[in-house]
Design an enzyme around this catalytic site. Structure first.
Site, PDB file in Angstrom:
ATOM      1  CG  ASP A 244      32.245  40.294  27.911  1.00 44.94           C
ATOM      2  OD1 ASP A 244      33.129  40.908  28.519  1.00 44.94           O
ATOM      3  OD2 ASP A 244      32.034  40.420  26.687  1.00 44.94           O
ATOM      4  CD  GLU A 281      32.828  44.260  30.847  1.00 45.51           C
ATOM      5  OE1 GLU A 281      33.804  44.996  30.561  1.00 45.51           O
ATOM      6  OE2 GLU A 281      32.464  43.331  30.111  1.00 45.51           O
TER       7      GLU A 281
END
Length: 605
Positions: A244, A281
């Protein structure tokens, strides 16, 4: 068994095990570490008391049965019951399916989700990408406010539940990828600062002090998160991790944490004898993210590509607010640029940021599968005011157009759960904070954020209301009825086509050629295949010249489409997508063109 904990600031540490205290001694071989040996069976509750304080859960605990604030429980990963051998599934050629355990079914458990695995196997995807499963407050939430990076959320089914789910997925031939969060921890139940310098004020992030990757004490902090990542892959037999917001990992050391992590994962892949991969990401549009370590990159195996999403989204919806503005201004040409080169912002000016952004991707050295392409994700849906999916605003035909672009693109495709049948349920932002003040702060913040963009406060779903989560659960009666069933069949056909046609999984950009019509129609080539998309509400035409027209055939079409006429003309119905196999193979000077009474442009070589 041996209990260990890193607590460099403590003068004394005690192991609290099943109500009994065991003094811990310093480890002479490792600075700041404490250890104690004690008998303990799986499930035994334990914690560490620092300098006579109340016992705290183990930062490396694999299970917190009583929630983030509760004590840890002993877990023996070697005791998991694996029924199937698994050799792994590599990333090249993959089709990913993003899934949230808490809303994939109304039950919201690993076991309930496992009962739906036959649907995913029949759909044809290759990997499930689970949203975070680490412990977070309450029962239901997105999972990005977890506080125990080694443990599994108990209401989902805990460690045993995750192992059963992975084992069941492997039994269906499906790999499993887990979304992990290294850039911050949630605000409730985070006891790491009491153990050591896990955070630093040297850098700041949207969540406050940064995870300590480069300040004093950072060697152990890096080892903490690296060890957690390897434990997921090794102990739960996962195939990969989605990392993330890696742009929020502040690290000024000579070797970035991501490069250290990717090297460790590559080494583990050799050790366990199966492929493993990392997907980042990042909103930086930085080629270094996936560039090889030996070339100075971080060595991640892939990264999400929001530019592709934004270009496709604006083309189909017409939205142009916020970060969509630059993409909407360019129209179909924005999508053309991403399909041919990966990033839209590759050093160009971003009006949303007020500066230039990104850098060009070296398409000669970077396989296209290293970018993930998608029309919908948890972020792009859930971060909207009402969590509305594309299906809330687009016709089935336009949803079919989106599917054709995603599943025939040069990128690794990813779907968001329910997308394959045009789910009518929203996917909204929901939380279950047990602290009343924190719950109210989240509620007010959400309403204030969207009120600033013109939304009435009463129209913003309350994140703490259990009904918000329930509205977000998939309705599993939909796939069996229209118009959902027809769209589901289209997704299945496209995924099967991608699996059957090597050109659609060709990892090199030279296999792709593209052109865009002025009215928004577009077409792109993947080897001998041409994908023609008409998102307009009126018919369009594609004209195929020789040799492309020779032997041209329709291999997939959303709406009935005749093969090209003798003069090479192909009529495209409104809101439809067509995949053609053209006799001319790779593009040449006589490739197809899209046209209407007002415009005509050729597919570019």
């Amino acid at each position: 068994m041996l209990f260990e904990v890193w607590a460099p600031r403590a003068a004394q540490v005690g192991l609290q095990l099943e109500g009994h205290t065991h003094p811990m001694e310093r480890d002479p071989a490792r600075e700041g570490w404490w250890r104690a040996a004690a008998e303990a069976a799986p499930g035994a509750r334990y914690g560490f008391a620092l300098d006579g304080g109340a016992p705290l859960p183990d930062p490396r605990s694999r299970r917190r049965p009583d929630g983030p604030e509760g004590l840890s429980a002993v877990v023996d990963p070697a005791g998991f019951s694996w029924r199937r051998e698994w050799r792994g599934r590599a990333l090249p050629g993959a089709v990913l399916y993003e899934l949230h355990i808490g809303t994939f079914t109304r039950e919201g458990t690993f076991d309930a989700a496992a009962e739906r695995l036959p649907h995913l196997a029949e759909l044809g995807v290759t990997h499930i990408e689970l949203m975070p499963v680490c412990p977070f407050p309450g029962t239901h939430g997105w999972g990005y406010d977890g506080v125990a990076p080694w443990a599994v959320h108990e209401p989902y089914g805990g460690p045993e539940g995750l192992a059963r789910f992975v084992d069941a997925a492997h039994g269906h031939g499906l790999g499993v990828v887990l979304d992990v969060v290294h850039n911050h921890l949630g605000p409730s139940g985070n006891h790491l600062p009491q153990f050591g310098p896990y955070f630093t004020d040297t850098h700041h992030t949207p969540w406050g002090a940064a995870v300590n990757l480069d300040a004093p004490g950072s060697d152990e902090v890096r080892a903490y998160f690296l060890g957690s990542a390897l434990a997921w892959l090794r102990d739960y037999r996962l195939d990969g991790l989605r990392l993330d917001a890696v742009h929020a990992l502040r690290d000024t050391r000579a070797r970035h944490f991501l490069a250290e992590l990717s090297a460790a994962v590559d080494a583990l892949a050799v050790e366990v004898g199966r492929p493993l991969f990392l997907i980042g990401e990042s909103d930086l549009n930085d080629p270094h993210t996936t560039a090889p370590r030996e070339a100075g990159g971080h060595g991640l195996h892939a990264q999400w590509n929001d530019d592709f999403h934004h270009a496709l989204h604006t083309l189909l919806t017409g939205e142009r607010q916020g970060y969509y503005a630059d993409f909407a201004e360019q129209g179909p040409h924005a999508l053309m640029k991403t399909l041919l080169g990966g990033f839209f912002h590759d050093g160009t000016y971003s009006s949303f940021r007020g500066r230039t952004h990104g850098a060009p991707l070296n398409t000669l050295a970077t396989p296209s599968y290293r970018l993930l392409g998608y029309a919908q994700t948890h972020d792009q849906i859930g971060n909207r005011a009402t969590g509305d999916r594309l299906s809330a605003r687009l016709s089935p035909g336009l949803l079919a157009c989106a599917a054709a672009v995603v599943l025939c693109s040069p990128f690794t495709p990813m779907l968001f759960m329910g997308e394959e049948w045009g789910a009518g349920t929203p996917w909204q932002y929901f939380t279950d904070h047990q602290d009343p003040e924190l719950a109210e702060a989240v509620r007010r913040g959400r309403r204030r954020e969207f009120a600033a963009h013109g939304w009435a406060e009463e129209d913003i779903p309350d994140p703490q209301d259990p009904a918000t989560r329930l509205r977000s659960c998939l309705d599993w009666s939909e796939p069996d009825r229209e118009p959902h069933a027809e769209l589901l069949g289209w997704y299945r056909r496209l995924i099967a086509l991608r699996r059957a046609e090597p050109a659609l999984a060709d990892p090199w950009w030279s296999a792709t050629g593209l052109s865009v019509a002025a009215d928004g129609c577009l077409g792109f080539r993947r080897g001998p295949l041409y994908v023609l998309v008409n998102p307009r509400d009126r018919p369009a035409q594609a004209r195929l010249g020789a040799p492309a027209a020779d032997g041209a055939e329709v291999v997939a079409a959303w709406r009935p489409t005749d093969r090209p006429a003798a003069d090479g003309t192909l009529r495209l119905p409104p809101e439809t997508a067509v995949v053609l196999r053209c006799g001319g193979g790779r593009a040449g000077p006589d490739q197809p063109s899209l046209g209407s009474s007002r415009s005509e442009i050729e597919l570019m070589q």
